[in-house]
Design a protein around this motif. Structure first.
Motif, short mmCIF file in Angstrom:
data_model
loop_
_atom_site.label_atom_id
_atom_site.label_comp_id
_atom_site.label_asym_id
_atom_site.label_seq_id
_atom_site.Cartn_x
_atom_site.Cartn_y
_atom_site.Cartn_z
N ALA A 128 37.57 30.88 40.98
CA ALA A 128 36.81 32.26 39.36
C ALA A 128 36.03 33.53 40.92
O ALA A 128 36.56 34.60 40.68
N VAL A 129 35.22 32.67 41.22
CA VAL A 129 34.34 33.73 42.28
C VAL A 129 35.32 34.38 43.77
O VAL A 129 34.78 35.78 43.66
N ASN A 130 35.76 33.61 44.27
CA ASN A 130 36.53 34.66 45.01
C ASN A 130 36.84 35.20 44.34
O ASN A 130 37.30 36.53 45.59
N GLY A 131 37.65 35.52 43.66
CA GLY A 131 38.77 36.56 42.95
C GLY A 131 37.73 37.59 42.72
O GLY A 131 38.42 38.84 43.14
N GLU A 132 36.58 36.92 42.05
CA GLU A 132 35.28 38.54 41.83
C GLU A 132 35.23 38.58 43.62
O GLU A 132 35.14 40.16 43.44
N VAL A 133 35.26 37.94 44.25
CA VAL A 133 34.68 38.95 45.95
C VAL A 133 35.86 39.42 45.74
O VAL A 133 35.86 40.09 47.05
N THR A 134 36.91 38.89 46.47
CA THR A 134 38.24 39.34 46.37
C THR A 134 38.39 40.91 46.16
O THR A 134 38.70 41.85 46.72
N SER A 135 38.26 40.91 44.85
CA SER A 135 38.39 42.69 44.70
C SER A 135 37.44 43.52 44.61
O SER A 135 37.85 44.84 44.26
N ARG A 136 36.11 43.02 45.26
CA ARG A 136 35.05 43.34 45.62
C ARG A 136 35.34 43.93 46.78
O ARG A 136 34.90 45.39 46.96
N LEU A 137 36.24 43.70 48.21
CA LEU A 137 36.30 43.55 49.03
C LEU A 137 38.10 44.22 49.03
O LEU A 137 37.84 45.81 50.14
N ILE A 138 38.43 44.48 48.01
CA ILE A 138 39.63 45.38 48.25
C ILE A 138 39.55 47.25 47.04
O ILE A 138 39.72 47.90 48.40
N LYS A 139 38.69 47.12 45.87
CA LYS A 139 37.74 48.12 45.41
C LYS A 139 36.57 48.78 45.94
O LYS A 139 36.24 50.10 45.32
N GLY A 140 35.52 47.74 46.46
CA GLY A 140 34.76 48.05 46.67
C GLY A 140 33.01 47.82 45.61
O GLY A 140 33.55 46.92 44.47
#
Length: 253
Positions: free
Chosen positions: A97-109
């Motif tokens: 779940a955390v990996n998904g949240e961090v990935t979103s920040r890497l893509i969207k800022g």
């Protein structure tokens, strides 16, 4: 397991050589702890290469219409702190779940307070990686982001123990790929590398009954929060997976 010369010479070094040929820079893990100006002043507990990430955030985020950089060190640190806080959620939330949240920040800022004059203090999303690469040649892409491969990276766990990751690929100071290397002479080398990776990430394979890989003192899930790809390599053979995917095998061409 004791690191052998076959692992170093037949697996680890060829990967480093290939990445360097593609334009990646290489640093030996212990050298990241050297003091400025040449070193990164990295502590073993650091998830991110902070010096590189701060510079990248300030470089990547520019005002519209070809304007200049606007982020101060304080602005950049606010974006980085948001990413670090999100990664630390592995203490109470599953790594997947955390990996998904961090990935979103890497893509969207990551959300930060914008420049007072140009953004009027409103919230903007600061980019951590320059994704505006369409139509650029390889040389220009390599200038836009900081591509770094680190071998023998020592990482400190929650309990103060230390593990050493064979190869980590950073983009702008964010670890995106972790490669576990085994000598081709090791029995079930790729399988052992997969089990080691999953153990380090704190998500051991169900049928892995090795006590050391299930010991929290050998797990660093926070470090794996931004990681996009796990690679198990042994000589010419490798398998790769994301944290939510099954491993896919292959042979080097």
């Amino acid at each position: 397991m004791t690191r052998g010369t076959a692992e170093r010479d037949e697996t680890e070094q060829p990967v480093i050589d290939q990445l360097k040929a593609m334009g990646w820079r290489h640093v030996h893990g212990p050298d990241l702890s050297k003091a400025a100006p040449d070193g990164d002043e990295r502590a073993y507990s650091d998830l991110l290469l902070l010096k590189r990430l701060r510079a990248a955030v300030q470089r990547v985020n520019r005002l519209p219409g070809g304007g200049g950089a606007w982020m101060t060190d304080t602005d950049a640190d606010a974006a980085i702190d948001d990413l670090r806080r999100t990664a630390r959620n592995v203490a109470t939330t599953s790594l997947v779940a955390v990996n998904g949240e961090v990935t979103s920040r890497l893509i969207k800022g990551t959300p930060v307070t914008g420049d007072e004059e140009h953004h009027h203090g409103s919230t903007v999303h600061a980019q951590l990686i320059d994704w505006d690469l369409e139509g650029l040649d390889d040389a220009e892409i390599l200038k836009r982001n900081d591509f770094l491969v680190v071998n023998q990276l020592r990482v400190r766990t929650f309990d103060g123990a230390e593990i050493v990751l064979d190869l980590v690929l950073f983009v702008n100071g964010v670890p995106l790929v972790v490669i576990e290397c085994k000598g081709p002479d090791v029995k079930d080398a790729v399988g052992e590398a997969i089990r080691d990776l999953r153990g380090y990430a704190g998500v051991p394979i169900d049928d892995d009954d090795a006590c050391d890989r299930r010991d929290p003192r050998s797990q660093v899930p926070e470090f794996f929060a931004p990681v996009q790809l796990l690679v198990a390599a042994a000589g010419e053979h490798a398998a790769l997976e994301g944290l939510r995917q099954r491993a896919a095998g292959g042979t080097a061409g």
